[in-house]
Design a protein around this motif. Sequence first.
Motif, PDB file in Angstrom:
ATOM      1  N   LEU A   1     -10.006   6.296   3.282  1.00  0.00           N
ATOM      2  CA  LEU A   1      -8.573   6.344   3.583  1.00  0.00           C
ATOM      3  C   LEU A   1      -7.996   7.744   3.461  1.00  0.00           C
ATOM      4  CD1 LEU A   1      -7.483   3.091   1.716  1.00  0.00           C
ATOM      5  CD2 LEU A   1      -7.555   3.412   4.191  1.00  0.00           C
ATOM      6  N   ALA A   2      -8.738   8.668   2.847  1.00  0.00           N
ATOM      7  CA  ALA A   2      -8.247  10.040   2.670  1.00  0.00           C
ATOM      8  C   ALA A   2      -8.131  10.724   4.031  1.00  0.00           C
ATOM      9  CB  ALA A   2      -9.188  10.816   1.756  1.00  0.00           C
ATOM     10  N   GLY A   3      -7.396  11.847   4.054  1.00  0.00           N
ATOM     11  CA  GLY A   3      -7.180  12.555   5.306  1.00  0.00           C
ATOM     12  C   GLY A   3      -6.381  11.700   6.273  1.00  0.00           C
ATOM     13  N   HIS A   4      -6.901  11.554   7.490  1.00  0.00           N
ATOM     14  CA  HIS A   4      -6.231  10.707   8.479  1.00  0.00           C
ATOM     15  C   HIS A   4      -6.743   9.272   8.465  1.00  0.00           C
ATOM     16  CE1 HIS A   4      -5.098  14.489  11.004  1.00  0.00           C
ATOM     17  NE2 HIS A   4      -4.145  14.173  10.144  1.00  0.00           N
ATOM     18  N   GLY A   5      -7.643   8.957   7.510  1.00  0.00           N
ATOM     19  CA  GLY A   5      -8.223   7.622   7.472  1.00  0.00           C
ATOM     20  C   GLY A   5      -7.205   6.518   7.262  1.00  0.00           C
TER      21      GLY A   5
ATOM     22  N   LYS B   1       7.770  21.894  -1.263  1.00  0.00           N
ATOM     23  CA  LYS B   1       6.381  21.736  -0.837  1.00  0.00           C
ATOM     24  C   LYS B   1       6.258  20.875   0.415  1.00  0.00           C
ATOM     25  CE  LYS B   1       4.293  22.306  -5.404  1.00  0.00           C
ATOM     26  NZ  LYS B   1       3.409  21.689  -6.431  1.00  0.00           N
ATOM     27  N   GLY B   2       7.229  19.953   0.611  1.00  0.00           N
ATOM     28  CA  GLY B   2       7.167  19.073   1.769  1.00  0.00           C
ATOM     29  C   GLY B   2       6.079  18.031   1.625  1.00  0.00           C
ATOM     30  N   GLY B   3       5.777  17.370   2.723  1.00  0.00           N
ATOM     31  CA  GLY B   3       4.768  16.325   2.705  1.00  0.00           C
ATOM     32  C   GLY B   3       5.342  15.007   3.205  1.00  0.00           C
ATOM     33  N   PHE B   4       4.638  13.935   2.919  1.00  0.00           N
ATOM     34  CA  PHE B   4       5.097  12.619   3.378  1.00  0.00           C
ATOM     35  C   PHE B   4       4.671  11.555   2.377  1.00  0.00           C
ATOM     36  CE2 PHE B   4       0.721  12.232   4.539  1.00  0.00           C
ATOM     37  CZ  PHE B   4       0.444  10.876   4.588  1.00  0.00           C
ATOM     38  N   VAL B   5       5.345  10.431   2.456  1.00  0.00           N
ATOM     39  CA  VAL B   5       4.949   9.229   1.735  1.00  0.00           C
ATOM     40  C   VAL B   5       5.072   8.059   2.708  1.00  0.00           C
ATOM     41  CG1 VAL B   5       7.268   8.782   0.844  1.00  0.00           C
ATOM     42  CG2 VAL B   5       5.304   7.837  -0.346  1.00  0.00           C
ATOM     43  N   ALA B   6       4.117   7.148   2.627  1.00  0.00           N
ATOM     44  CA  ALA B   6       4.122   5.986   3.521  1.00  0.00           C
ATOM     45  C   ALA B   6       3.870   4.727   2.704  1.00  0.00           C
ATOM     46  CB  ALA B   6       3.054   6.127   4.607  1.00  0.00           C
ATOM     47  N   THR B   7       4.492   3.644   3.128  1.00  0.00           N
ATOM     48  CA  THR B   7       4.235   2.330   2.521  1.00  0.00           C
ATOM     49  C   THR B   7       3.669   1.414   3.594  1.00  0.00           C
ATOM     50  OG1 THR B   7       6.504   1.601   2.966  1.00  0.00           O
ATOM     51  CG2 THR B   7       6.061   2.572   0.803  1.00  0.00           C
ATOM     52  N   VAL B   8       2.709   0.596   3.191  1.00  0.00           N
ATOM     53  CA  VAL B   8       2.049  -0.331   4.111  1.00  0.00           C
ATOM     54  C   VAL B   8       2.163  -1.722   3.512  1.00  0.00           C
ATOM     55  CG1 VAL B   8      -0.068  -0.933   5.320  1.00  0.00           C
ATOM     56  CG2 VAL B   8       0.451   1.468   4.846  1.00  0.00           C
ATOM     57  N   ASP B   9       2.935  -2.568   4.160  1.00  0.00           N
ATOM     58  CA  ASP B   9       3.169  -3.925   3.660  1.00  0.00           C
ATOM     59  C   ASP B   9       2.371  -4.915   4.516  1.00  0.00           C
ATOM     60  OD1 ASP B   9       4.121  -6.086   2.315  1.00  0.00           O
ATOM     61  OD2 ASP B   9       6.187  -5.924   3.009  1.00  0.00           O
TER      62      ASP B   9
ATOM     63  N   GLY C   1       0.822  -1.191   0.000  1.00  0.00           N
ATOM     64  CA  GLY C   1       0.000   0.000   0.000  1.00  0.00           C
ATOM     65  C   GLY C   1       0.862   1.249   0.000  1.00  0.00           C
ATOM     66  N   ILE C   2       0.421   2.297  -0.734  1.00  0.00           N
ATOM     67  CA  ILE C   2       1.183   3.546  -0.828  1.00  0.00           C
ATOM     68  C   ILE C   2       0.264   4.704  -0.457  1.00  0.00           C
ATOM     69  CG2 ILE C   2       2.429   5.110  -2.371  1.00  0.00           C
ATOM     70  CD1 ILE C   2       3.245   2.695  -4.017  1.00  0.00           C
TER      71      ILE C   2
ATOM     72  N   GLU D   1       0.871  17.603   7.410  1.00  0.00           N
ATOM     73  CA  GLU D   1      -0.003  17.342   8.565  1.00  0.00           C
ATOM     74  C   GLU D   1      -0.474  15.893   8.601  1.00  0.00           C
ATOM     75  OE1 GLU D   1      -0.639  19.626   6.275  1.00  0.00           O
ATOM     76  OE2 GLU D   1       0.010  21.478   7.289  1.00  0.00           O
ATOM     77  N   LEU D   2       0.118  15.041   7.719  1.00  0.00           N
ATOM     78  CA  LEU D   2      -0.221  13.620   7.632  1.00  0.00           C
ATOM     79  C   LEU D   2      -1.619  13.388   7.066  1.00  0.00           C
ATOM     80  CD1 LEU D   2       1.368  12.363  10.977  1.00  0.00           C
ATOM     81  CD2 LEU D   2       2.168  11.843   8.670  1.00  0.00           C
ATOM     82  N   HIS D   3      -2.136  14.393   6.339  1.00  0.00           N
ATOM     83  CA  HIS D   3      -3.394  14.232   5.604  1.00  0.00           C
ATOM     84  C   HIS D   3      -3.082  13.568   4.270  1.00  0.00           C
ATOM     85  CE1 HIS D   3      -6.580  16.439   7.818  1.00  0.00           C
ATOM     86  NE2 HIS D   3      -5.529  16.981   8.428  1.00  0.00           N
ATOM     87  N   ALA D   4      -3.702  12.419   4.031  1.00  0.00           N
ATOM     88  CA  ALA D   4      -3.456  11.699   2.783  1.00  0.00           C
ATOM     89  C   ALA D   4      -4.239  12.350   1.643  1.00  0.00           C
ATOM     90  CB  ALA D   4      -3.863  10.241   2.924  1.00  0.00           C
ATOM     91  N   THR D   5      -3.539  12.596   0.533  1.00  0.00           N
ATOM     92  CA  THR D   5      -4.199  13.079  -0.689  1.00  0.00           C
ATOM     93  C   THR D   5      -4.208  12.010  -1.771  1.00  0.00           C
ATOM     94  OG1 THR D   5      -2.093  14.017  -1.451  1.00  0.00           O
ATOM     95  CG2 THR D   5      -3.575  15.473  -0.211  1.00  0.00           C
TER      96      THR D   5
END
Length: 649
Positions: free
Chosen positions: A200-204, A253-261, A172-173, A179-183
Amino acid sequence: MATVLVVDDRATNREVARLTLDDGGHHVIEATGGPEALDLARRLHPDVVLADVVMPGMDGYEFVHQLRADAGTADIPVLLYTANYRPDEALPLAAAYGVTQVLAKSADPDALLAAVERALHAEPVTASASVTAGDVGAEHLRTVNAKLLEKVLALDASEARFHALADVSPVGIVSGHTELHATYTNPRLADITGYGPEQLAGHGWMCCLDRPHREELLHDGLPVEPVSFYGEQDLPGGRRWLHTTIRQITDEKGGFVATVDDVTAVVEHEIAERRRIAERFESLARLSGAVAHDFNNMLNIILSFSEFTAEALRDAVGTTLTAEQAGDMLDDLDRISQAGKRAAHLAHELLSFGGREVVQPTVLDLHAVFAEVTELFEPVLGRHVTVSVDLHPDLRNIVADGGQLTRILINLASNARDAMPDGGALTLTADNDGDNVHIAVHDTGHGMSPEVLERAVEPFFTTKPKGHGTGLGLATAYGILRQAHGELVLESSPGNGTTVHLYLPATDEPAAGSTPPAAASAGTGQTVLIADDENGVREAARRILNRAGYTVLAAGDGRAALRVARDHPGTIHALLTDVVMPHMNGPELAAALTAERPGTPVLYMSGYADPLMTDQGQLDPDVTVVGKPFTADRLLAALHATLTAAARR
């Protein structure tokens, strides 16, 4: 040394340029954009300006245009450098503003220093007077628009590639704001969590983390360094083990990326493997406990009745031994002998289960084997069990140890009898099955539950009452079949009886003729070298051979045996050696001795002949072993056969 004004909105680009120019001996001043650079140029009048082409607010072309429009700065040489344009793309418009050199940011540092030197020594350059402001503006706009279109198309292609990769990603990506809000979340994350993209959007998306970690991140904000979280989460799709990694994006711009295995399958495999290891240890604990129990019982008999016999002999010293006293002693000695035989049988059963029993596989005719075995069934089964045998008329021969196969069939018959206390039917069938012969032994007994069936071949596992079975029958059969490159399959259910399927390798070779066992024979003075590190075994073998008329040389290990052989001037007619010994084992001793005394026959004695076995768990045809514990008759018969075979060569 020259003063160089470096104009670039990116600090890393300015730092790289500074390091290069510092190495060239130049003084560097910096500006983050066009307006700041114009102010510095007017105040400090640098010797050379190195400006980026693409900058926010005022690009490099506009900066040069305004620099040339001011009489106080119009003569300052300007170099443009760029990562977005090719030098040949940027040069025509740059020349219109009086710039003669355009460099790629990827250019070698020496190229930058050389360009600065050329600019310092060149004639002052001004904007072309023949080109009107309108022409320059139109050319500027055309160049920028062309590059913008190229970048937009490249961005679209890059975004399409990203989505294509993200859509088929096995993990999962998630990406979004600081602010850890997923777009953005990819389809795989929806598969893992059971939630849709909207949920899953936002903090979901943080449903992939347990509550303490969610609260920690929301309170402390996006961590600077990458962080990983591992745990089991309760999701709509069920409980899943997830490994989540969050990284900060460090651009403007900053931001974050997360992976979910989703590592559920891996974790469940590890849990199952740990359970299997625990079950194996439990099985070994039961095995060792059962072995210790049985051997301790037999040792108790041996030690106790040895003491009784010793006491009786001490009491009889100086008196006439009566027939009654002798009878009591002989009864005690018989109990010791029977206990020793039971211990030997148990040891052989354990070796058979482990596939390390000493076997002599031969080609067997199953018609002959079944005819012989069924005659042995009557005392085992009694009158209440009927036996039927159905063998294929063209049944192929098999390669196996005949004695072991007979033992398997008798054990299976015994198990069938116990499963049919009120009587029933035992059916034996055999048929050709590809490269194997398939033997099936079926009874009409009460059958086994799935739980019992799963553990049926486990050593010492039995459902029989205490004292009515060792729990080694099926375990032994399993080990024998495995050593013979065969297979044992159990089929059973409550109320439907049990079928044991045996698969053994078939062969088209003719069955070997039956050879009567060699009789024990007295020696005629032949010299035998005995090597065994166990004093008691060595002494027992020496006594047996001496009484039979052999001359015996004895040694406690392989090295000592070689020394004895070298010191002996006469012929050594045979070597009788243990297999497992310290310093030099039996096979090594045999090789060394036969190298010095070619043709010396070798007879091995061992209760564990693993060093002699091939990778397939069988003995080489030219190896002869007498198993421990041995009787005098068995040892003498084996030695006689070894000497006879050597004499025929």
